[in-house]
Structure formats: structure tokens, C-alpha cells
Scaffold this motif. Structure first.
Motif, PDB file in Angstrom:
ATOM      1  N   LEU A 196     -75.086-115.382  19.437  1.00 28.60           N
ATOM      2  CA  LEU A 196     -75.171-114.057  20.038  1.00 28.60           C
ATOM      3  C   LEU A 196     -73.754-113.604  20.349  1.00 28.60           C
ATOM      4  CD1 LEU A 196     -78.121-114.384  22.583  1.00 28.60           C
ATOM      5  CD2 LEU A 196     -78.042-112.873  20.602  1.00 28.60           C
ATOM      6  N   THR A 197     -73.432-112.386  19.956  1.00 28.91           N
ATOM      7  CA  THR A 197     -72.111-111.834  20.262  1.00 28.91           C
ATOM      8  C   THR A 197     -72.174-111.191  21.636  1.00 28.91           C
ATOM      9  OG1 THR A 197     -71.608-111.447  17.940  1.00 28.91           O
ATOM     10  CG2 THR A 197     -70.349-110.185  19.555  1.00 28.91           C
ATOM     11  N   THR A 198     -71.397-111.734  22.576  1.00 29.01           N
ATOM     12  CA  THR A 198     -71.449-111.234  23.949  1.00 29.01           C
ATOM     13  C   THR A 198     -70.208-110.457  24.358  1.00 29.01           C
ATOM     14  OG1 THR A 198     -70.632-113.355  24.794  1.00 29.01           O
ATOM     15  CG2 THR A 198     -73.021-113.063  24.669  1.00 29.01           C
ATOM     16  N   THR A 199     -69.128-110.533  23.547  1.00 25.85           N
ATOM     17  CA  THR A 199     -67.957-109.699  23.825  1.00 25.85           C
ATOM     18  C   THR A 199     -67.415-109.132  22.518  1.00 25.85           C
ATOM     19  OG1 THR A 199     -66.305-111.484  23.664  1.00 25.85           O
ATOM     20  CG2 THR A 199     -67.281-111.080  25.835  1.00 25.85           C
ATOM     21  N   LEU A 200     -66.904-107.916  22.606  1.00 29.99           N
ATOM     22  CA  LEU A 200     -66.223-107.247  21.500  1.00 29.99           C
ATOM     23  C   LEU A 200     -64.950-106.617  22.043  1.00 29.99           C
ATOM     24  CD1 LEU A 200     -69.358-105.371  20.158  1.00 29.99           C
ATOM     25  CD2 LEU A 200     -68.085-107.049  18.810  1.00 29.99           C
ATOM     26  N   ARG A 201     -63.883-106.694  21.266  1.00 28.47           N
ATOM     27  CA  ARG A 201     -62.671-106.003  21.686  1.00 28.47           C
ATOM     28  C   ARG A 201     -62.809-104.494  21.479  1.00 28.47           C
ATOM     29  NH1 ARG A 201     -57.421-109.446  19.624  1.00 28.47           N
ATOM     30  NH2 ARG A 201     -58.450-109.286  17.595  1.00 28.47           N
ATOM     31  N   GLY A 202     -62.138-103.743  22.335  1.00 31.23           N
ATOM     32  CA  GLY A 202     -61.993-102.315  22.108  1.00 31.23           C
ATOM     33  C   GLY A 202     -60.831-102.071  21.165  1.00 31.23           C
ATOM     34  N   MET A 203     -60.527-100.783  20.927  1.00 34.14           N
ATOM     35  CA  MET A 203     -59.445-100.495  19.995  1.00 34.14           C
ATOM     36  C   MET A 203     -58.868 -99.107  20.236  1.00 34.14           C
ATOM     37  SD  MET A 203     -60.564 -97.994  17.636  1.00 34.14           S
ATOM     38  CE  MET A 203     -59.759 -98.394  16.107  1.00 34.14           C
ATOM     39  N   ILE A 204     -57.600 -98.994  19.892  1.00 35.67           N
ATOM     40  CA  ILE A 204     -56.981 -97.688  19.678  1.00 35.67           C
ATOM     41  C   ILE A 204     -56.200 -97.780  18.373  1.00 35.67           C
ATOM     42  CG2 ILE A 204     -56.801 -96.942  22.079  1.00 35.67           C
ATOM     43  CD1 ILE A 204     -53.893 -97.862  22.074  1.00 35.67           C
ATOM     44  N   ARG A 205     -56.109 -96.669  17.678  1.00 36.27           N
ATOM     45  CA  ARG A 205     -55.290 -96.596  16.472  1.00 36.27           C
ATOM     46  C   ARG A 205     -54.321 -95.448  16.660  1.00 36.27           C
ATOM     47  NH1 ARG A 205     -59.303 -96.814  12.714  1.00 36.27           N
ATOM     48  NH2 ARG A 205     -59.289 -94.569  12.330  1.00 36.27           N
ATOM     49  N   VAL A 206     -53.044 -95.750  16.524  1.00 36.46           N
ATOM     50  CA  VAL A 206     -52.022 -94.739  16.779  1.00 36.46           C
ATOM     51  C   VAL A 206     -51.151 -94.541  15.541  1.00 36.46           C
ATOM     52  CG1 VAL A 206     -51.971 -95.274  19.243  1.00 36.46           C
ATOM     53  CG2 VAL A 206     -50.327 -96.371  17.725  1.00 36.46           C
ATOM     54  N   VAL A 207     -50.610 -93.340  15.421  1.00 40.37           N
ATOM     55  CA  VAL A 207     -49.635 -93.036  14.379  1.00 40.37           C
ATOM     56  C   VAL A 207     -48.298 -92.782  15.063  1.00 40.37           C
ATOM     57  CG1 VAL A 207     -48.959 -91.465  12.529  1.00 40.37           C
ATOM     58  CG2 VAL A 207     -51.366 -92.098  12.818  1.00 40.37           C
ATOM     59  N   VAL A 208     -47.306 -93.559  14.686  1.00 43.88           N
ATOM     60  CA  VAL A 208     -45.965 -93.481  15.263  1.00 43.88           C
ATOM     61  C   VAL A 208     -45.042 -92.846  14.229  1.00 43.88           C
ATOM     62  CG1 VAL A 208     -44.099 -94.757  16.371  1.00 43.88           C
ATOM     63  CG2 VAL A 208     -46.445 -95.645  16.457  1.00 43.88           C
ATOM     64  N   THR A 209     -44.395 -91.751  14.600  1.00 46.56           N
ATOM     65  CA  THR A 209     -43.471 -91.063  13.693  1.00 46.56           C
ATOM     66  C   THR A 209     -42.076 -91.066  14.293  1.00 46.56           C
ATOM     67  OG1 THR A 209     -45.230 -89.643  12.845  1.00 46.56           O
ATOM     68  CG2 THR A 209     -42.967 -88.910  12.476  1.00 46.56           C
ATOM     69  N   VAL A 210     -41.115 -91.531  13.511  1.00 46.77           N
ATOM     70  CA  VAL A 210     -39.717 -91.590  13.940  1.00 46.77           C
ATOM     71  C   VAL A 210     -38.910 -90.643  13.077  1.00 46.77           C
ATOM     72  CG1 VAL A 210     -37.660 -93.043  14.034  1.00 46.77           C
ATOM     73  CG2 VAL A 210     -39.854 -93.949  14.815  1.00 46.77           C
ATOM     74  N   THR A 211     -38.086 -89.809  13.709  1.00 45.14           N
ATOM     75  CA  THR A 211     -37.226 -88.860  12.990  1.00 45.14           C
ATOM     76  C   THR A 211     -35.801 -88.995  13.511  1.00 45.14           C
ATOM     77  OG1 THR A 211     -39.078 -87.334  12.778  1.00 45.14           O
ATOM     78  CG2 THR A 211     -36.901 -86.452  12.334  1.00 45.14           C
ATOM     79  N   THR A 212     -34.857 -89.118  12.580  1.00 40.54           N
ATOM     80  CA  THR A 212     -33.444 -89.241  12.975  1.00 40.54           C
ATOM     81  C   THR A 212     -32.549 -88.176  12.351  1.00 40.54           C
ATOM     82  OG1 THR A 212     -33.045 -90.797  11.167  1.00 40.54           O
ATOM     83  CG2 THR A 212     -33.624 -91.739  13.318  1.00 40.54           C
ATOM     84  N   LEU A 213     -33.022 -87.528  11.301  1.00 40.53           N
ATOM     85  CA  LEU A 213     -32.217 -86.548  10.570  1.00 40.53           C
ATOM     86  C   LEU A 213     -33.065 -85.328  10.233  1.00 40.53           C
ATOM     87  CD1 LEU A 213     -30.762 -89.145   8.074  1.00 40.53           C
ATOM     88  CD2 LEU A 213     -29.300 -87.751   9.570  1.00 40.53           C
ATOM     89  N   ASP A 214     -32.421 -84.186  10.006  1.00 42.54           N
ATOM     90  CA  ASP A 214     -33.188 -83.022   9.566  1.00 42.54           C
ATOM     91  C   ASP A 214     -33.297 -82.943   8.046  1.00 42.54           C
ATOM     92  OD1 ASP A 214     -30.696 -82.082   8.754  1.00 42.54           O
ATOM     93  OD2 ASP A 214     -30.572 -80.541  10.300  1.00 42.54           O
ATOM     94  N   HIS A 215     -32.610 -83.858   7.346  1.00 39.11           N
ATOM     95  CA  HIS A 215     -32.755 -83.983   5.895  1.00 39.11           C
ATOM     96  C   HIS A 215     -32.145 -85.311   5.454  1.00 39.11           C
ATOM     97  CE1 HIS A 215     -28.682 -82.331   6.331  1.00 39.11           C
ATOM     98  NE2 HIS A 215     -28.405 -82.874   5.140  1.00 39.11           N
ATOM     99  N   GLY A 216     -32.533 -85.779   4.282  1.00 43.94           N
ATOM    100  CA  GLY A 216     -31.983 -87.018   3.778  1.00 43.94           C
ATOM    101  C   GLY A 216     -30.546 -86.842   3.315  1.00 43.94           C
ATOM    102  N   VAL A 217     -29.738 -87.901   3.547  1.00 46.82           N
ATOM    103  CA  VAL A 217     -28.330 -87.849   3.135  1.00 46.82           C
ATOM    104  C   VAL A 217     -27.955 -89.154   2.441  1.00 46.82           C
ATOM    105  CG1 VAL A 217     -27.648 -86.228   4.957  1.00 46.82           C
ATOM    106  CG2 VAL A 217     -27.577 -88.681   5.415  1.00 46.82           C
TER     107      VAL A 217
END
Length: 453
Positions: A196-217
Motif C-alpha cells: 500500500l502506498t501511504t506517502t507521495l512526494r509533492g512537486m513543483i516544476r519551474v523554468v529558470v531563465t538567465v540573461t546576460t546580454l541583449d544580443h550574442g557577441v
């Protein structure tokens, strides 16, 4: 408490299920041939066909059936009354399936069920069309002598997050209310060892976006002084773990798993961990995979190796799946994770964190007469006592049922075993175990019907 079924009653029901199994298997194979993938990119006519096939199976067993659509994929609700004043039981499964993935990774066509070595291979054969057929088998075994009132609820969008389930529960919840709710979408401890399954983990799924430049160089002209987004993203993601591999987000909850024997050798075999690659984290292995949080990068948007150029990438994103302790609040955890990622942005990089999905965990107080009868039914079907287990995956609909029906005993059962490979290539169902699942559910209904009110 004295047993509510004698050996003759138990044996007769076991024999009845055994006689029914050839047709149960044939119906399972017919369901498995329907490619009912619920993701938008796939033909939803197949999901409709799967719902209609499920409805037909329930009608053939004397159920009053309706197909409901509350803004999502079709769900099937069937009901068959029991004797006046009897207990009521709701049986849950889902008829939608995961995409098959690369056909080349399958040893036989994913939607052509094929037996090899006592296992039935096919997408959905285990997850969760066998769950549907276990419910049908229990109805067939009892026929017109059903000892309890039964409602069968077969969802059509579990594999895409059950988005319309709250509306279904709001509009149709009274039809699903019961003394016991059996949710057949989990696993057993091992072949020959029920759980019998008596515990289940919860979850979150996130999207992480990193920006360092306004265009590629040019990486040669500016590399060494200007940070690129992909390297920066890697550093941000690395902050999610400490040196041992534990989740390093302050404030997230941890839990302790049941004290069952589970070796590193078994973990390696079941997961496919390569020789020389160590496990991560600390504490017992079962706590690490059942009750402690985990963070896994499951996708990255960045130039591919084949198409990349000598350019500082201006922006890059990653999707991170974070599993939570069963008692954790998902939105609270999201705020903690978001704050942590923003705090660990190096070099003043711009970091954005968006919530992609979430779901609460589940922890049952698995005590009382319904649980006693469930354990007894498992012991009768397998010949050994069941164990209580946790599952590291998340099944958010379980928490939804527990919240909607707080007085019901929630029984999380399943047809899978550690080699079922649900969601992966060569998903399969152990046919011997499947018969035991059908026996156990048949006996559970009989036991609940015989239990004094």
C-alpha cells in the motif's frame, strides 16, 4: 478482529478471477492498442475512443455510465449499486497514456501488446489500463452479487496534470463520494511482495531563465570579461545542491521514510546507475527517494552542440523538476526555491523564475477497518503480508481526493512493479502479479461488504 471471510469464500473468489483472466487480458490488450496519448500534440480522437471503450466495458458489467468533459479530456463515471445499506467504494484509474517516445527504443511496437517472459509489453499496459481492467475484473468476479456499491471513475488526462479534475470533483463529486476510495495508479514493493502506498512526494516544476546580454557577441572578442548566459545558468542550477547532492534550498521540509530493507545494489539495478557513478544525498536511500526533496534539471533551451557558434549566448533557460516532502506546501516551496535562485545569480545576471506546474504530496493515516481489510485482501492474494511504502513520484490527484473526501479511507494501490518502466520504452505488466491485483481487489470488495457497519 475476526476474519470476515472464510477460506471457502476466499478460494471461490480466487478461482473465479482465475477463470476470468483470459478475457480480462484480451480486453486489456484491446484497450492498450488504442494510442490514447492525452498531450495536445497527439490525435485526441484516440482519447475519445479510449473513453468510449472504457464506458462499453463498464456498461457490459451492468453499470450506469456517463462520459463527462469539464474543459478537458473525457472521463468515465460508472456506478453499480450494492445491497441496501451497504458500504460504497470508488475505484479510480486513468485511460490516457504517455507518448511512446522513440519507437526504435522499443523491442516491440508500443501499441501492439506483446508477451515476453511472462510480461505484457505496451504503452499503457501497466500505467494505467491494467488499473482500469483490475476494476472491471472485480466487477465481473462478483457479477450480480456485488457486496458493496461501486463507482468507477476513469480519468482521461492524468498524464497531463489532471487540469479539469477540480471541476469534475466540484460538479460530480457527490457521485464519487464513498466510504473507501481505491486509487489504482501506484506500484508494489517487488514481484511477489504487495504494498500500500501511504506517502507521495509533492512537486513543483519551474523554468529558470538567465540573461546576460541583449544580443550574442563573439566569444573570442569578449570572452573573459563578459559572462555568457549558459555558463551563468549552470552556476545558478549548481546552487540547488550541496557538495553531497542534497537539496540546498533553506527552509524546505524533509521527511523520514519507512524502515524497509533497500540496498544500494537494488537501487543501482532498478535505476540503471552506471558503475563508478555514486549515489547523491545523505540519509537512508528510501528517505532520499521517498520523503526528502530532490531537484532535477529535465530540460535546457540553449544552442545545440551541432548548431552552436563561437558566440556568447545572451539568454538560456532550464526546466527544473523539484520533488517535495509529502507534508510540504507546494506554493511555499516555490517561493523558497525562487528566492534561492535569485539570490544565487552570479555577476549581476538577470534571472527569472516561473512556476510551470505544481502539486501537493500525500500522507495517509493508514489505520482503521478499511485498511485492515485491504491488507488482509493483499495477504490472501499474494500469500504474504503487504508492506507500507512511499513513492518518490507525485500524483497530485490523490491529494485532491483526500481534500474532497476527508472521511473516506484513501487506498493507493497499483499494478506496477519495479521493472514496469512506466513512461519509458518497453513499459510492461507482469501478468502473474496482475492476476493477484485482480484477486486482491475482488476480495477487498467482498471483505468490505461483509464487514459490520
Amino acid at each position: 478482529m475476526s476474519d470476515v471471510l472464510d477460506d471457502a469464500q476466499t478460494g471461490a473468489l480466487r478461482d473465479r478471477v482465475r477463470d476470468l483472466m483470459p478475457q480480462v487480458r484480451a480486453d486489456l490488450e484491446a484497450l492498450t492498442r488504442i494510442p490514447s496519448v492525452s498531450l495536445d500534440a497527439f490525435d485526441q480522437a484516440h482519447v475519445e475512443a479510449s473513453a468510449e471503450a472504457t464506458a462499453a466495458l463498464l456498461r457490459a458489467e451492468g453499470c450506469e455510465v456517463e462520459i463527462v468533459r469539464e474543459g478537458g479530456r473525457p472521463a468515465v463515471i460508472g456506478h453499480k449499486p450494492g445491497p441496501p445499506g451497504s458500504r460504497t467504494v470508488t475505484l479510480y484509474a486513468h485511460h490516457d497514456v504517455q507518448p511512446p517516445g522513440d519507437d526504435a527504443l522499443w523491442d516491440s511496437p508500443p501499441f501492439e501488446p506483446t508477451e515476453r517472459g511472462g510480461r505484457l509489453y505496451g504503452r499503457g499496459a501497466a500505467d494505467d489500463k491494467a488499473g482500469v481492467m483490475a476494476h472491471v475484473a472485480a466487477l465481473r468476479a462478483h457479477g450480480d452479487d456485488l457486496p458493496v456499491g461501486v463507482t468507477i471513475f476513469v480519468e482521461g488526462e492524468e498524464e497531463i496534470g489532471s487540469d479539469s479534475l477540480p471541476t469534475i470533483l466540484e460538479k460530480h463529486g457527490e457521485k464519487l463520494r464513498a466510504d473507501a476510495i481505491v486509487l489504482a495508479d501506484s506500484t508494489n514493493w517487488a514481484i511477489g511482495e504487495p504494498a500500500l502506498t501511504t506517502t507521495l512526494r509533492g512537486m513543483i516544476r519551474v523554468v529558470v531563465t538567465v540573461t546576460t546580454l541583449d544580443h550574442g557577441v563573439h566569444s573570442g572578442m569578449f570572452g573573459g570579461a563578459v559572462p555568457d548566459a549558459l555558463t551563468t545558468l549552470v552556476r545558478v542550477l549548481a546552487s540547488l545542491h550541496d557538495d553531497e547532492g542534497n537539496v540546498a534550498v533553506p527552509g524546505v521540509l524533509e521527511g523520514e521514510a519507512a524502515d524497509l530493507e533497500f540496498s544500494e545494489e537494488r537501487l543501482r539495478e532498478e535505476s540503471g546507475l552506471l558503475d563508478g557513478v555514486s549515489t547523491i544525498g545523505s540519509g537512508s536511500l528510501l528517505s532520499r527517494i521517498w520523503t526528502k526533496p530532490s531537484a532535477t534539471t529535465i530540460g535546457i533551451d540553449a544552442p545545440s552542440v551541432a548548431t552552436s557558434s563561437n558566440t556568447l549566448v545572451p539568454s538560456a533557460s532550464a526546466k527544473v523538476s523539484i520533488r517535495l516532502a509529502p507534508a510540504e506546501d507546494d506554493m511555499h516551496a516555490f517561493e523558497l526555491v525562487k528566492a534561492h535562485l535569485l539570490e544565487h545569480a552570479p555577476w549581476g545576471a538577470k534571472v527569472e523564475v516561473h512556476l510551470d506546474d505544481r502539486g501537493l504530496g500525500f500522507a495517509a493515516d493508514a489505520q482503521g477497518p478499511v485498511y485492515d481489510q485491504a491488507r488482509a485482501a493483499f495477504a490472501d492474494a499474494w500469500g504474504v503480508e503487504p508492506v507500507d511504502i512511499g513513492v518518490g513520484g507525485s500524483i497530485p490527484f490523490v491529494a485532491a481526493f483526500a481534500e474532497q473526501f476527508p472521511e473516506a479511507a484513501i487506498l493507493v494501490t497499483g499494478v506496477e512493479d519495479p521493472d514496469a518502466r512506466a513512461h519509458g520504452a518497453n513499459e510492461s505488466l507482469h501478468l502473474g502479479e496482475f492476476e493477484k491485483v485482480c484477486v486482491a481487489e475482488t476480495l477487498l470488495l467482498a471483505r468490505l461488504g461483509a464487514l459490520p457497519r
